[in-house]
Design a protein around this motif. Structure first.
Motif, PDB file in Angstrom:
ATOM      1  N   UNK A   1       0.857  -1.186   0.000  1.00 10.40           N
ATOM      2  CA  UNK A   1       0.000   0.000   0.000  1.00 10.40           C
ATOM      3  C   UNK A   1       0.893   1.236   0.000  1.00 10.40           C
ATOM      4  N   UNK A   2       0.599   2.171  -0.885  1.00 12.98           N
ATOM      5  CA  UNK A   2       1.325   3.434  -0.940  1.00 12.98           C
ATOM      6  C   UNK A   2       0.335   4.551  -0.633  1.00 12.98           C
TER       7      UNK A   2
ATOM      8  N   UNK B   1       9.203  -0.036  -4.081  1.00 14.85           N
ATOM      9  CA  UNK B   1      10.058   1.153  -4.109  1.00 14.85           C
ATOM     10  C   UNK B   1      10.244   1.697  -5.513  1.00 14.85           C
ATOM     11  N   UNK B   2      10.312   0.801  -6.509  1.00 12.71           N
ATOM     12  CA  UNK B   2      10.440   1.258  -7.898  1.00 12.71           C
ATOM     13  C   UNK B   2       9.207   2.050  -8.333  1.00 12.71           C
ATOM     14  N   UNK B   3       8.042   1.553  -7.947  1.00 14.18           N
ATOM     15  CA  UNK B   3       6.806   2.279  -8.271  1.00 14.18           C
ATOM     16  C   UNK B   3       6.793   3.628  -7.564  1.00 14.18           C
ATOM     17  N   UNK B   4       7.242   3.619  -6.319  1.00  8.77           N
ATOM     18  CA  UNK B   4       7.306   4.861  -5.545  1.00  8.77           C
ATOM     19  C   UNK B   4       8.168   5.896  -6.255  1.00  8.77           C
TER      20      UNK B   4
ATOM     21  N   UNK C   1      -2.865   0.501  -4.295  1.00  2.44           N
ATOM     22  CA  UNK C   1      -2.814  -0.905  -3.918  1.00  2.44           C
ATOM     23  C   UNK C   1      -2.054  -1.661  -5.004  1.00  2.44           C
ATOM     24  N   UNK C   2      -0.894  -2.213  -4.621  1.00  9.23           N
ATOM     25  CA  UNK C   2      -0.079  -2.994  -5.551  1.00  9.23           C
ATOM     26  C   UNK C   2      -0.196  -4.470  -5.186  1.00  9.23           C
ATOM     27  N   UNK C   3      -0.699  -5.269  -6.109  1.00 10.70           N
ATOM     28  CA  UNK C   3      -0.848  -6.695  -5.856  1.00 10.70           C
ATOM     29  C   UNK C   3       0.299  -7.462  -6.512  1.00 10.70           C
ATOM     30  N   UNK C   4       0.490  -8.705  -6.063  1.00 11.61           N
ATOM     31  CA  UNK C   4       1.511  -9.611  -6.624  1.00 11.61           C
ATOM     32  C   UNK C   4       2.901  -8.981  -6.562  1.00 11.61           C
ATOM     33  N   UNK C   5       3.256  -8.450  -5.400  1.00 16.62           N
ATOM     34  CA  UNK C   5       4.588  -7.885  -5.208  1.00 16.62           C
ATOM     35  C   UNK C   5       5.531  -8.993  -4.740  1.00 16.62           C
ATOM     36  N   UNK C   6       6.593  -9.212  -5.498  1.00 18.91           N
ATOM     37  CA  UNK C   6       7.549 -10.274  -5.156  1.00 18.91           C
ATOM     38  C   UNK C   6       8.531  -9.791  -4.093  1.00 18.91           C
ATOM     39  N   UNK C   7       9.119  -8.629  -4.332  1.00 20.33           N
ATOM     40  CA  UNK C   7      10.100  -8.072  -3.412  1.00 20.33           C
ATOM     41  C   UNK C   7       9.648  -6.707  -2.934  1.00 20.33           C
ATOM     42  N   UNK C   8      10.043  -6.342  -1.724  1.00 19.80           N
ATOM     43  CA  UNK C   8       9.716  -5.018  -1.199  1.00 19.80           C
ATOM     44  C   UNK C   8      10.277  -3.922  -2.095  1.00 19.80           C
ATOM     45  N   UNK C   9      11.437  -4.205  -2.684  1.00 21.10           N
ATOM     46  CA  UNK C   9      12.063  -3.204  -3.563  1.00 21.10           C
ATOM     47  C   UNK C   9      11.188  -2.898  -4.779  1.00 21.10           C
ATOM     48  N   UNK C  10      10.329  -3.845  -5.182  1.00 26.15           N
ATOM     49  CA  UNK C  10       9.454  -3.601  -6.338  1.00 26.15           C
ATOM     50  C   UNK C  10       8.502  -2.446  -6.058  1.00 26.15           C
TER      51      UNK C  10
END
Length: 303
Positions: free
Chosen positions: A228-229, A291-294, A280-289
């Motif tokens: 969640x962002x 961060x890329x959207x952020x 709401x970002x679903x199917x996130x593999x890594x926390x860093x993913x």
């Protein structure tokens, strides 16, 4: 349609018969049957596609056609798009039907087209109808907001030509379909308004919580992650105070557009209220993913 009554005259040794023209009565009965059938279809259909298919079957009983089409106008009334197009063994004329529907939608009047009666038609439609081997009939579907669509029929060279009575019957059908379309569009609009923010057209708090509950259940079941962002615009009050609320509304709409451009189709951007948004970002593999959207969102807004 003729109704005969007869009796035997003993004095004259003749059978005396009286014929009565009941065409108007038959037409009224047909319209009543169509009214009941279309009304039942409108209430029984889950969506417009199902309604058009049911309507095709109903109309075919009274007005046989080798091609049946329903075209809907866009909200501006400028363009039409076929929502239903079906043929009964003979392919629909790809050139004639769109022009026929566009002409009827433009002039908001029924059009009865015959091979030998093409005077007064617009040049493109007249050219498309030059090779017409049967007849065609199209009527507008009209509501208080104007023309919402067109119903069009085409028959073959071996079919009986369409008559003014057929046009009147199809106009009656179009009125019923237009009312049904208006109701369904109103229901869809009310549902959209209940679940979306009026300004940005984004999901509102209610729809967001529904999607979040679904996403959480899916993540637990599949042992996946989601993120969640939360987005809050700094100094937004100063924008409203300095430039007015109309400018603030434009800013909110532009933020919604730019953030949406940073997300996947499967992600959800919602406006919680004021200058608060949530992603709401679903199917996130890594926390860093996440961060890329952020970072993408920061760059889009910084521009």
């Amino acid at each position: 349609h003729i109704m005969w009554s007869a009796r035997w005259s003993e004095a004259d040794q003749l059978r005396v018969a009286v014929a009565r023209d009941v065409t108007a009565l038959k037409q009224a009965q047909a319209m009543q049957s169509v009214l009941y059938a279309i009304s039942e279809a409108a209430h029984a259909s889950d969506d417009l596609a199902d309604l058009f298919e049911r309507s095709h079957a109903i109309v075919h009983e009274f007005l046989p056609a080798c091609c049946f089409a329903v075209a809907l106008c866009d909200t501006a009334g400028l363009d039409i798009e076929f929502a239903y197009l079906a043929d009964n063994g003979a392919p629909c004329d790809a050139a004639l039907m769109p022009l026929l529907c566009e002409t009827v939608a433009q002039y908001a009047a029924p059009l009865l087209l015959a091979p030998d009666a093409q005077d007064g038609l617009p040049a493109p439609l007249r050219a498309a109808a030059a090779t017409l081997t049967g007849g065609a009939l199209a009527v507008p579907m009209t509501t208080t907001d104007g023309v919402v669509g067109v119903i069009a029929l085409r028959n073959g060279p071996d079919d009986a030509p369409y008559r003014t009575q057929d046009r009147d019957l199809l106009v009656f059908v179009a009125d019923q379909l237009a009312a049904a379309i208006g109701r369904k569009q109103l229901h869809a609009q009310l549902r959209f308004m209940a679940l979306h923010d009026e300004l940005t057209r984004l999901p509102n708090r209610r729809l967001f919580h529904d999607r979040l509950d679904t996403a959480l259940a899916h993540a637990r079941r599949q042992q996946e992650r989601l993120s969640l962002l939360f987005i809050d615009l700094n100094r937004f009050k100063q924008v409203n105070d300095s430039f007015g609320h109309a400018c603030g509304d434009r800013l909110l709409k532009e933020v919604a557009r730019r953030v949406s451009g940073c997300l996947r189709n499967s992600d959800t951007l919602a406006r919680l209220g004021g200058d608060e948004f949530v992603v709401l970002l679903e199917d996130i593999v890594l926390t860093a993913d996440a961060g890329l959207v952020l970072d993408k969102i920061h760059l889009a807004l910084a521009a």
